[in-house]
Design a protein around this motif. Sequence first.
Motif, PDB file in Angstrom:
ATOM      1  N   GLN A  72       0.661  -1.052   0.123  1.00 27.28           N
ATOM      2  CA  GLN A  72       0.282   0.016   0.137  1.00 27.28           C
ATOM      3  C   GLN A  72       1.004   1.172  -0.184  1.00 27.28           C
ATOM      4  OE1 GLN A  72      -3.368  -0.022  -0.204  1.00 27.28           O
ATOM      5  NE2 GLN A  72      -3.195  -2.483  -0.251  1.00 27.28           N
ATOM      6  N   ALA A  73       0.384   2.362  -0.451  1.00 27.26           N
ATOM      7  CA  ALA A  73       1.152   3.504  -0.454  1.00 27.26           C
ATOM      8  C   ALA A  73       1.653   4.128   0.995  1.00 27.26           C
ATOM      9  CB  ALA A  73      -0.042   4.851  -0.860  1.00 27.26           C
ATOM     10  N   SER A  74       1.031   3.673   1.968  1.00 21.20           N
ATOM     11  CA  SER A  74       1.659   3.986   3.387  1.00 21.20           C
ATOM     12  C   SER A  74       2.769   3.150   3.653  1.00 21.20           C
ATOM     13  CB  SER A  74       0.292   3.711   4.325  1.00 21.20           C
ATOM     14  OG  SER A  74       0.147   2.257   4.340  1.00 21.20           O
ATOM     15  N   PHE A  75       3.194   2.472   2.933  1.00 15.03           N
ATOM     16  CA  PHE A  75       4.454   1.617   3.236  1.00 15.03           C
ATOM     17  C   PHE A  75       5.673   2.505   2.732  1.00 15.03           C
ATOM     18  CE2 PHE A  75       7.759  -1.349   1.329  1.00 15.03           C
ATOM     19  CZ  PHE A  75       7.778  -2.270   2.511  1.00 15.03           C
ATOM     20  N   VAL A  76       5.579   3.344   1.869  1.00 14.04           N
ATOM     21  CA  VAL A  76       6.696   4.306   1.709  1.00 14.04           C
ATOM     22  C   VAL A  76       6.883   5.134   3.095  1.00 14.04           C
ATOM     23  CG1 VAL A  76       7.645   6.243   0.384  1.00 14.04           C
ATOM     24  CG2 VAL A  76       6.162   4.139  -0.734  1.00 14.04           C
ATOM     25  N   GLY A  77       8.185   5.170   3.434  1.00 18.48           N
ATOM     26  CA  GLY A  77       8.402   5.858   4.771  1.00 18.48           C
ATOM     27  C   GLY A  77       8.465   5.092   6.021  1.00 18.48           C
ATOM     28  N   SER A  78       7.784   3.985   5.810  1.00 19.24           N
ATOM     29  CA  SER A  78       7.707   3.288   7.048  1.00 19.24           C
ATOM     30  C   SER A  78       8.970   2.597   7.341  1.00 19.24           C
ATOM     31  CB  SER A  78       6.551   1.950   6.750  1.00 19.24           C
ATOM     32  OG  SER A  78       6.960   0.927   5.791  1.00 19.24           O
ATOM     33  N   ARG A  79       8.796   1.754   8.412  1.00 20.54           N
ATOM     34  CA  ARG A  79      10.005   0.917   9.015  1.00 20.54           C
ATOM     35  C   ARG A  79       9.534  -0.481   8.868  1.00 20.54           C
ATOM     36  NH1 ARG A  79      13.525   3.510  13.582  1.00 20.54           N
ATOM     37  NH2 ARG A  79      14.090   5.482  12.508  1.00 20.54           N
ATOM     38  N   GLN A  80       8.650  -1.103   7.974  1.00 18.72           N
ATOM     39  CA  GLN A  80       8.399  -2.383   7.859  1.00 18.72           C
ATOM     40  C   GLN A  80       9.473  -3.071   7.081  1.00 18.72           C
ATOM     41  OE1 GLN A  80       4.341  -3.208   6.051  1.00 18.72           O
ATOM     42  NE2 GLN A  80       3.649  -1.013   6.921  1.00 18.72           N
ATOM     43  N   TRP A  81       9.503  -4.288   7.707  1.00 19.25           N
ATOM     44  CA  TRP A  81      10.619  -5.292   6.944  1.00 19.25           C
ATOM     45  C   TRP A  81      10.352  -5.822   5.722  1.00 19.25           C
ATOM     46  CZ3 TRP A  81       9.740  -8.840  11.801  1.00 19.25           C
ATOM     47  CH2 TRP A  81      10.419  -8.361  13.143  1.00 19.25           C
ATOM     48  N   ILE A  82      11.290  -6.346   4.784  1.00 17.84           N
ATOM     49  CA  ILE A  82      10.786  -6.778   3.741  1.00 17.84           C
ATOM     50  C   ILE A  82      11.627  -8.226   3.667  1.00 17.84           C
ATOM     51  CG2 ILE A  82      10.537  -4.883   2.073  1.00 17.84           C
ATOM     52  CD1 ILE A  82      13.254  -5.216   1.051  1.00 17.84           C
ATOM     53  N   GLY A  83      11.209  -9.106   2.756  1.00 24.93           N
ATOM     54  CA  GLY A  83      11.984 -10.528   2.855  1.00 24.93           C
ATOM     55  C   GLY A  83      12.438 -10.910   1.353  1.00 24.93           C
ATOM     56  N   SER A  84      12.940 -12.155   1.151  1.00 22.98           N
ATOM     57  CA  SER A  84      13.415 -12.540  -0.056  1.00 22.98           C
ATOM     58  C   SER A  84      12.508 -12.333  -1.461  1.00 22.98           C
ATOM     59  CB  SER A  84      13.702 -13.979   0.119  1.00 22.98           C
ATOM     60  OG  SER A  84      14.552 -14.300   1.119  1.00 22.98           O
ATOM     61  N   ILE A  85      11.190 -12.536  -0.919  1.00 28.57           N
ATOM     62  CA  ILE A  85      10.280 -12.215  -2.119  1.00 28.57           C
ATOM     63  C   ILE A  85      10.241 -10.961  -2.533  1.00 28.57           C
ATOM     64  CG2 ILE A  85       7.830 -12.689  -3.069  1.00 28.57           C
ATOM     65  CD1 ILE A  85       9.533 -15.473  -2.336  1.00 28.57           C
ATOM     66  N   GLU A  86      10.160  -9.974  -1.700  1.00 33.36           N
ATOM     67  CA  GLU A  86      10.261  -8.654  -2.176  1.00 33.36           C
ATOM     68  C   GLU A  86      11.567  -8.041  -2.678  1.00 33.36           C
ATOM     69  OE1 GLU A  86       7.347  -8.787   1.615  1.00 33.36           O
ATOM     70  OE2 GLU A  86       8.976  -9.488   1.008  1.00 33.36           O
ATOM     71  N   VAL A  87      12.770  -8.832  -2.406  1.00 35.19           N
ATOM     72  CA  VAL A  87      13.947  -8.368  -2.934  1.00 35.19           C
ATOM     73  C   VAL A  87      14.011  -8.830  -4.376  1.00 35.19           C
ATOM     74  CG1 VAL A  87      16.338  -9.245  -2.886  1.00 35.19           C
ATOM     75  CG2 VAL A  87      15.442  -8.529  -0.747  1.00 35.19           C
ATOM     76  N   GLN A  88      13.394 -10.010  -4.632  1.00 35.62           N
ATOM     77  CA  GLN A  88      13.114 -10.755  -5.929  1.00 35.62           C
ATOM     78  C   GLN A  88      12.393  -9.570  -6.805  1.00 35.62           C
ATOM     79  OE1 GLN A  88      10.322 -13.895  -6.631  1.00 35.62           O
ATOM     80  NE2 GLN A  88      11.891 -14.712  -8.067  1.00 35.62           N
ATOM     81  N   ALA A  89      11.157  -9.204  -6.219  1.00 35.46           N
ATOM     82  CA  ALA A  89      10.197  -8.024  -6.971  1.00 35.46           C
ATOM     83  C   ALA A  89      11.158  -7.083  -7.203  1.00 35.46           C
ATOM     84  CB  ALA A  89       9.259  -7.961  -6.344  1.00 35.46           C
ATOM     85  N   VAL A  90      11.766  -6.231  -6.271  1.00 35.27           N
ATOM     86  CA  VAL A  90      12.313  -5.134  -6.515  1.00 35.27           C
ATOM     87  C   VAL A  90      13.537  -5.088  -7.630  1.00 35.27           C
ATOM     88  CG1 VAL A  90      13.910  -3.247  -5.600  1.00 35.27           C
ATOM     89  CG2 VAL A  90      11.961  -4.128  -4.057  1.00 35.27           C
ATOM     90  N   LEU A  91      14.262  -6.423  -7.392  1.00 32.67           N
ATOM     91  CA  LEU A  91      15.384  -6.567  -8.466  1.00 32.67           C
ATOM     92  C   LEU A  91      14.919  -6.469  -9.896  1.00 32.67           C
ATOM     93  CD1 LEU A  91      17.769  -9.218  -6.973  1.00 32.67           C
ATOM     94  CD2 LEU A  91      18.142  -6.800  -7.514  1.00 32.67           C
TER      95      LEU A  91
END
Length: 472
Positions: free
Chosen positions: A344-363
């Motif tokens: 969600q848009a509120s995720f930007v600027g937050s301190r929420q963790w990410i994991g391997s699946i998110e790393v794959q998506a960002v790459l």
Amino acid sequence: MVVSDSDPSESGTIFRVKGPLEFKCQLDSTDASLMHKVISRTFETLRSQVKSDSFVLTVCESPVIIWPNRGAYATPEEITPDTLCEDIQQWIKTDEQESTSKKSAKKKSKKISAANVINLRLMMEVTRPGPLSAPTLNRTVQKLQLLCTTLPMDCVVRTTCSDTIRVACERLLEELTHQLYEMEKVTLQHMKGTALLVPEPLHFLLPEPKGLVTVVYPAGVPDSQLETHRKELHQRFELPEDRPYFRRANAYHFPNEAYKDGYLRNPHLVLTHPTLENGKLYLVQGIYSYHHYMQDRMDDNGWGCAYRSLQTICSWFQQQGYVERPVPTHKEIQQALVDIGDKQASFVGSRQWIGSIEVQAVLDQLLGVTSKIMFVSQGSELASKGRELANHFLTEGTPVMIGGGVLAHTILGVAWSETTGQIRYLILDPHYTGAEDLQVITDKGWCGWKGPDFWDQTAYYNLCLPQRPKSI
């Protein structure tokens, strides 16, 4: 394009000459062929200067001055043309030559081993001894166009332990002269009207046994417009066309040059490798930057480890020349996940963790890099993943992000025995919060070899294995 047989990985001494040569020529015509002739004559004049008695080389951080065209005459007088090249090193002031009080007070810091490079500065004598003549003044009124630029000369030659200064000077003069010919070709080829593009020499370290080669590119022309040149180089050196070797980001970084961004590169190189029965090493290929907590004025202690591991991976793709974009910030990583609809848009600027699946998506979103995901239901299973990890580092050579529970780490390689199944993992830990101190980072295990017990034996883990793009 200039080619040198220098190889930093071999024994001997590398002589590197850098310095500006002023390029000035007057154009009284806009005819292309006439302009080319004038430019060529100017380059010929510069080649004559390199061969003149007034051409001087000074050894950086030392009192040594060499006149290569005067039989390699040098000062101080203890240095003769027959002095061995490696003996010049003793004249160079180094960090080790601190006062004895500083030496005893400080522990000698670790340094990544590098070739023995002697840096020289290219200079020209302005005045010559002799009687002074009276000045004369001539005045000519004429409309001309003056082309001025500075040529950034940068040549390297490798000498053996038996080579003398005379031999090194002869080879350096050959390289400098040859580089001016190559600069002339690049200048004329990329000239637009009366606008000059500065020729830019870059050094590239190729796989053995090819070693270090020098290529002249036109400054300001992006890599995307030089693909034809790179293909010719790949063919000349019989290199595969599925990975970049000659993009600017791949230029060899000499050990005496500091990285301007302040990040440590390849801290694992100072480590002692583990010894396993019939074991082999499978390591990350190329250069990466170490990204960890609290860098970039960002307090991400306790939540940003996967972001930092992702940044390390992105730095690898940047420094291997696959991408030109900077390493993404935490907010850019978060925005990428929002853009693809993962958050969600509120995720930007937050301190929420990410994991391997998110790393794959960002790459994939930011770099266009695909990744494989290895799922491990519990940490104890990682001990049996030696073959898969070894194959990854052998074929892809990229850093691997591993996430499990609330922790993320970067795997830089494995030591694995096919016969016994023993395995050790080379871990780069993003949880480090200190300064860029190689001694502390390696001594305290923030970059180090870990056994299978490093992982929580009952926690699940996902590994993101980025795939190397096929491009030149």
